[in-house]
Design an enzyme around this catalytic site. Structure first.
Site, PDB file in Angstrom:
ATOM      1  N   LEU A  35       0.803  -1.232   0.000  1.00 34.83           N
ATOM      2  CA  LEU A  35       0.000   0.000   0.000  1.00 34.83           C
ATOM      3  C   LEU A  35       0.835   1.282   0.000  1.00 34.83           C
ATOM      4  O   LEU A  35       0.296   2.364   0.214  1.00 34.83           O
ATOM      5  CB  LEU A  35      -0.985   0.020   1.185  1.00 34.83           C
ATOM      6  CG  LEU A  35      -2.026  -1.110   1.206  1.00 34.83           C
ATOM      7  CD1 LEU A  35      -3.001  -0.917   2.347  1.00 34.83           C
ATOM      8  CD2 LEU A  35      -2.775  -1.190  -0.121  1.00 34.83           C
ATOM      9  N   GLN A  94      -7.565  21.648  12.780  1.00 42.45           N
ATOM     10  CA  GLN A  94      -6.500  21.630  13.791  1.00 42.45           C
ATOM     11  C   GLN A  94      -5.570  22.820  13.534  1.00 42.45           C
ATOM     12  O   GLN A  94      -4.393  22.656  13.237  1.00 42.45           O
ATOM     13  CB  GLN A  94      -5.742  20.309  13.745  1.00 42.45           C
ATOM     14  CG  GLN A  94      -6.621  19.093  14.048  1.00 42.45           C
ATOM     15  CD  GLN A  94      -5.827  17.810  14.092  1.00 42.45           C
ATOM     16  OE1 GLN A  94      -4.798  17.721  14.747  1.00 42.45           O
ATOM     17  NE2 GLN A  94      -6.306  16.793  13.378  1.00 42.45           N
ATOM     18  N   HIS A 127     -11.286  26.418   6.558  1.00 44.97           N
ATOM     19  CA  HIS A 127     -12.031  26.459   7.819  1.00 44.97           C
ATOM     20  C   HIS A 127     -11.648  27.686   8.637  1.00 44.97           C
ATOM     21  O   HIS A 127     -12.496  28.302   9.287  1.00 44.97           O
ATOM     22  CB  HIS A 127     -11.762  25.183   8.614  1.00 44.97           C
ATOM     23  CG  HIS A 127     -12.536  25.104   9.894  1.00 44.97           C
ATOM     24  ND1 HIS A 127     -13.917  25.018   9.927  1.00 44.97           N
ATOM     25  CD2 HIS A 127     -12.124  25.114  11.190  1.00 44.97           C
ATOM     26  CE1 HIS A 127     -14.323  24.974  11.193  1.00 44.97           C
ATOM     27  NE2 HIS A 127     -13.266  25.025  11.968  1.00 44.97           N
ATOM     28  N   ASP A 167     -23.097  28.833  14.244  1.00 40.76           N
ATOM     29  CA  ASP A 167     -22.318  29.146  15.447  1.00 40.76           C
ATOM     30  C   ASP A 167     -21.718  30.532  15.291  1.00 40.76           C
ATOM     31  O   ASP A 167     -21.754  31.131  14.209  1.00 40.76           O
ATOM     32  CB  ASP A 167     -21.217  28.100  15.698  1.00 40.76           C
ATOM     33  CG  ASP A 167     -20.336  27.861  14.482  1.00 40.76           C
ATOM     34  OD1 ASP A 167     -19.991  28.843  13.789  1.00 40.76           O
ATOM     35  OD2 ASP A 167     -19.996  26.696  14.214  1.00 40.76           O
ATOM     36  N   LYS A 190     -24.465  28.080  20.444  1.00 38.10           N
ATOM     37  CA  LYS A 190     -24.327  26.674  20.818  1.00 38.10           C
ATOM     38  C   LYS A 190     -23.122  26.492  21.718  1.00 38.10           C
ATOM     39  O   LYS A 190     -22.255  27.362  21.816  1.00 38.10           O
ATOM     40  CB  LYS A 190     -24.175  25.792  19.574  1.00 38.10           C
ATOM     41  CG  LYS A 190     -22.792  25.888  18.911  1.00 38.10           C
ATOM     42  CD  LYS A 190     -22.583  24.854  17.828  1.00 38.10           C
ATOM     43  CE  LYS A 190     -21.140  24.916  17.329  1.00 38.10           C
ATOM     44  NZ  LYS A 190     -20.877  23.989  16.233  1.00 38.10           N
ATOM     45  N   ARG A 192     -20.235  23.265  22.804  1.00 44.56           N
ATOM     46  CA  ARG A 192     -19.746  21.944  22.397  1.00 44.56           C
ATOM     47  C   ARG A 192     -19.105  21.279  23.611  1.00 44.56           C
ATOM     48  O   ARG A 192     -17.930  21.554  23.937  1.00 44.56           O
ATOM     49  CB  ARG A 192     -18.732  22.097  21.260  1.00 44.56           C
ATOM     50  CG  ARG A 192     -18.411  20.781  20.545  1.00 44.56           C
ATOM     51  CD  ARG A 192     -17.427  20.992  19.403  1.00 44.56           C
ATOM     52  NE  ARG A 192     -18.010  21.621  18.250  1.00 44.56           N
ATOM     53  CZ  ARG A 192     -18.722  21.003  17.323  1.00 44.56           C
ATOM     54  NH1 ARG A 192     -18.980  19.709  17.455  1.00 44.56           N
ATOM     55  NH2 ARG A 192     -19.202  21.651  16.288  1.00 44.56           N
ATOM     56  N   ASP A 220     -19.751  17.526   8.913  1.00 48.31           N
ATOM     57  CA  ASP A 220     -19.025  16.300   9.231  1.00 48.31           C
ATOM     58  C   ASP A 220     -20.012  15.252   9.749  1.00 48.31           C
ATOM     59  O   ASP A 220     -20.595  14.500   8.975  1.00 48.31           O
ATOM     60  CB  ASP A 220     -17.932  16.596  10.248  1.00 48.31           C
ATOM     61  CG  ASP A 220     -16.986  15.431  10.452  1.00 48.31           C
ATOM     62  OD1 ASP A 220     -17.275  14.326   9.960  1.00 48.31           O
ATOM     63  OD2 ASP A 220     -15.941  15.613  11.101  1.00 48.31           O
TER      64      ASP A 220
END
Length: 310
Positions: A35, A94, A127, A167, A190, A192, A220
């Site tokens: 692979l 991230q 993002h 959000d 909201k 989390r 997601d």
């Protein structure tokens, strides 16, 4: 100008090449028995302006390695300039330290792409826009807002609309579309409690009697948008629709969205649709191929890309 397609989203790469009026470059991106990724470019690329189309979506690590090895192959093939066209930039969530001893993986990925040989990056709806600063090479971050605005005008003409940010972090994105359409903006407050789980606390704005459209960059698990749609309807909204740039749809997201009170979720084809997405009753795709093709042509011709943001 040459366009090389890796394996993450070949239909999009073919559509982009067709819009550019050139065939895809003959290349092989395959796996050895263990692979390991192997890339071979079957055409001369010496002195060429080459664009590599590859979203780093699921399986993110495999697709990222394909991109890096393809960039290295082109660099060693003496391409004049290599642009990594990444419609969906994985690891973008991230973008900061979320706690002690945690990585900033978006910065690491930016370093890898640069070191592998990219001279420029073309992506869409990062993002976090500050990720552009993680690169030491030019980055063109396209926006889906013009595409979404045109589609909303065509599909929802005559309805009393309200654009909703799911959000606080997405307010800038939602406000841009609301301003284009000349409609009001609402915000979902909201919290989390843990990764992948969200709870709606309040709806900020008068949504009663409105057709509400939630706008976000990534779907997601789908939990945030499903909870937001339910909250809007409880607060008197006539309907709840969704516009999202990147359809990640992990786990049981498609089934969750199908069971939610979402009239229609519109996503782009930055990530190749699975069979579940294609047959879903309330998910549809808009293509970004013409937008990417136009940006690539302008980069190749050394003309302005910024006008595509309008």
């Amino acid at each position: 100008m040459k366009i090389v397609a890796c394996n993450s989203n070949r239909p999009l790469a073919e559509a982009v090449a067709a819009a550019c009026g050139i065939p895809l470059t003959n290349a092989s991106v395959r796996r050895f028995a263990d692979l390991e990724v192997f890339v071979e470019i079957h055409e001369n690329v010496r002195g060429e302006d080459v664009f590599v189309v590859q979203s780093t979506s699921y399986p993110a690590n495999d697709n990222l390695m394909e991109l890096l090895i393809t960039l290295d192959a082109l660099k060693r093939g003496s391409a004049r300039r290599i642009t990594a066209v990444i419609p969906y930039f994985g690891y973008a969530r991230q973008d900061r330290k979320s706690g002690p001893r945690t990585p900033i993986s978006a910065k690491l990925v930016a370093n890898l792409i640069t070191t592998a040989g990219a001279d420029r990056v073309l992506t869409m709806d990062l993002h976090a826009v500050q990720i552009q600063g993680f690169f030491d090479i030019p980055v063109d971050n396209l926006f889906a807002a013009p595409l979404f605005s045109r589609d909303i005008q065509e599909r929802y003409e005559g309805r009393e609309l309200m654009i909703v940010s799911p959000d606080v972090g997405g307010v800038v994105r939602a406000r841009a579309i609301a301003a284009r359409l000349g409609v009001d903006l609402a915000i979902i407050d909201k919290r989390r409690p843990r990764a992948g789980v969200s709870e709606v606390m309040n709806v900020i704005g008068e949504v009663e009697g409105r057709h509400c459209l939630l706008v976000d960059d990534i779907v997601d698990s789908g939990g945030t948008l499903c909870n937001a749609a339910e909250a809007l309807l409880k607060n008197g909204a006539k309907s709840a629709g969704v516009y999202v740039t990147h359809g990640v749809f992990s786990g049981g997201a498609v089934a969750r969205i199908g069971a939610a009170p979402i009239e229609m979720m519109t996503v782009t084809d930055s990530i190749q649709a699975t069979e579940a997405v294609r047959v879903s009753r309330n998910i549809r795709q808009l293509t970004i191929a013409p937008l990417l093709a136009e940006a690539m042509k302008r980069i190749s011709e050394e003309s302005s890309v910024s006008s595509l943001f309008n």
